[in-house]
Design an enzyme around this catalytic site. Structure first.
Site, short mmCIF file in Angstrom:
data_model
loop_
_atom_site.label_atom_id
_atom_site.label_comp_id
_atom_site.label_asym_id
_atom_site.label_seq_id
_atom_site.Cartn_x
_atom_site.Cartn_y
_atom_site.Cartn_z
N SER A 242 -5.56 11.31 -29.79
CA SER A 242 -5.16 10.10 -30.51
C SER A 242 -4.41 9.08 -29.67
O SER A 242 -4.11 7.99 -30.15
CB SER A 242 -4.31 10.48 -31.73
OG SER A 242 -5.14 11.03 -32.73
N THR B 77 1.09 10.26 -29.67
CA THR B 77 0.72 11.63 -29.36
C THR B 77 -0.78 11.78 -29.57
O THR B 77 -1.43 10.91 -30.16
CB THR B 77 1.48 12.63 -30.26
OG1 THR B 77 1.19 12.30 -31.64
CG2 THR B 77 2.97 12.57 -30.01
N GLY B 78 -1.34 12.90 -29.09
CA GLY B 78 -2.78 13.09 -29.26
C GLY B 78 -3.18 14.55 -29.19
O GLY B 78 -2.71 15.28 -28.31
N TYR C 289 -1.18 9.39 -42.11
CA TYR C 289 -2.05 9.31 -40.94
C TYR C 289 -3.49 9.59 -41.33
O TYR C 289 -3.80 10.59 -41.96
CB TYR C 289 -1.58 10.34 -39.92
CG TYR C 289 -2.06 10.11 -38.52
CD1 TYR C 289 -1.38 9.26 -37.66
CD2 TYR C 289 -3.19 10.76 -38.03
CE1 TYR C 289 -1.81 9.07 -36.35
CE2 TYR C 289 -3.63 10.58 -36.73
CZ TYR C 289 -2.94 9.73 -35.89
OH TYR C 289 -3.37 9.54 -34.61
N SER C 290 -4.38 8.67 -40.95
CA SER C 290 -5.80 8.84 -41.28
C SER C 290 -6.67 8.42 -40.11
O SER C 290 -6.73 7.23 -39.76
CB SER C 290 -6.18 8.02 -42.51
OG SER C 290 -7.58 8.12 -42.76
N ASN C 291 -7.32 9.38 -39.49
CA ASN C 291 -8.26 9.08 -38.41
C ASN C 291 -9.44 8.25 -38.89
O ASN C 291 -10.06 7.53 -38.10
CB ASN C 291 -8.75 10.39 -37.78
CG ASN C 291 -7.67 11.10 -36.99
OD1 ASN C 291 -7.38 10.74 -35.85
ND2 ASN C 291 -7.05 12.10 -37.60
#
Length: 392
Positions: free
Chosen positions: A101, A341-342, A200-202
């Protein structure tokens, strides 16, 4: 999240690279005394960072870790553990890895450049750019704005709630179409009305990639390369498309398939499964350079820079606030830092930069967190410690 049992892998820690110039002592006082004090502070700072990298590769169970800190003209790289659990090869400084991300700030930067060019309106409905795409089960693109996609206030269901890692690993090299991924998510109802909450929504970033393509006529990766990667000279940064390879030196990436299960090598994976929400590859050097340019305003016009850094609370106990593709967190030495962050199958990344451009830090562990908060917490602690340096 459930706590996973830690695997203790060989965590021999190496101070891999320390390159820099010592600043001249200011006028007045005893230069020798100040040099000794500064060196003592730097030594304590390095000891704290070494301890955190060691923890990541022992207590937290990561095979290997890399931490790169950039401060002015000095760069420090710490590595620990192994890049390959089979050969026990060490993690190499300069390694490349999947940044998950951390892709989102790149996408947000391109989108906000388009806003600055008058080609996208932040508060326009998604429907204007993607007519008929966001529909069904209570999801409605006529009520959701571009800004809400960027800031995770759209209420759209997250694709990761409906696409499990185990499903991906059944055919890791399969191509995933952006529209198909969006449709999987939109087969489920929203979590709240647009603009009334934060989650949070990808899925929102999958749609933003589609907006970039619709407006420019080019794939989102092409625009990231043209607008960000090339101008900054990021030599280790890629939007890989369908390629399952990580070019150049890199640690193997591993996944945990269950509690006490052996690590599974997932280095080769088709990153279209993450797309504009998390597909990119980079290095500590490049991520730090990108964040430095971004927070200093070198990539966006002032109006769009202000929009990106207008945050809203996320409700997290750690004080995190989210802007447009960029988040801020408090520093123990005072102030806040900008970063992201990812997670991507095989890798976890955390990165940040002080707002004044004084320091940047990126940390990578070559295993996804697998439901464990401890690894993620220690990675963020490493970033905070690196950004504070000897300011205590």
């Amino acid at each position: 999240m459930t706590e996973h049992k830690r695997r203790a892998l060989g965590g021999a820690l190496t101070l891999a690279v320390v390159v820099g110039l010592t600043a001249a002592a200011p006028h007045g006082g005893d230069p020798a005394s100040r040099d000794v004090a500064a060196e003592t502070a730097r030594g304590a700072d390095h000891a704290r960072l070494r301890a955190l990298v060691h923890r990541l590769t022992t207590v937290d169970g990561g095979p290997g870790a890399l931490l790169e800190v950039r401060g002015g003209r000095a760069t420090t790289v710490l590595t620990g553990g192994v890049a390959d659990v089979r050969t026990q090869a060490p993690v190499r400084p300069g390694s490349r890895f999947r940044i998950g991300s951390m892709t989102k700030p790149f996408v947000a930067t391109v989108l906000l450049q388009l806003v600055g060019e008058g080609r996208v309106a932040l508060d326009a409905p998604v429907e204007r750019y993607l007519p008929g795409v966001v529909r069904g089960h209570g999801n409605d693109g006529r009520k959701i704005t571009v800004r809400q996609l960027l800031q995770h206030t759209s209420g759209l269901p997250d694709i990761l709630d409906h696409l499990r890692p185990g499903d991906v690993l059944k055919d890791p090299l399969a191509h995933h179409d952006l529209r198909d991924l969006v449709d999987i998510a939109l087969a489920h109802p929203p979590t709240f009305e647009p603009g009334t909450g934060w989650r949070y929504s990808n899925t929102g970033y999958l749609l933003l990639g589609m907006v970039i393509e619709k407006v420019t006529g080019h794939a989102y990766g092409t625009e990231i390369r043209r607008r960000v990667i090339a101008p900054l000279g990021l030599r280790d940064t890629y939007v890989p498309g369908d390629s399952g390879r990580i070019p150049g030196p890199h640690p193997r990436g591993y996944a945990r398939t269950g509690k006490d299960a052996p690590l599974v090598d997932v280095t080769a994976i088709n990153p279209t499964v993450a797309g504009p929400a998390g597909s990119m590859i980079s290095s500590g050097t490049d991520v730090n350079r990108f964040l430095d340019a971004l927070v200093r305003g070198r990539l966006l016009r002032p109006a769009q820079q202000r929009e990106m850094t207008r945050t809203r609370p996320t409700g997290n106990s750690d004080g995190r606030a989210y802007g447009l593709g960029l988040e801020s967190r408090p520093l123990p030495c005072g102030g806040r830092y900008w970063g992201h962050t990812g997670d991507m199958l095989g890798y976890e990344t955390a990165a940040g930069a002080t707002a004044d451009g004084r320091r940047q830090a990126t940390v990578m562990v070559n295993v996804d967190p697998g439901g464990s908060d401890a690894q993620s917490d220690d990675m963020k602690a490493a970033v905070r410690t690196a950004l504070c340096g000897d300011r205590r």
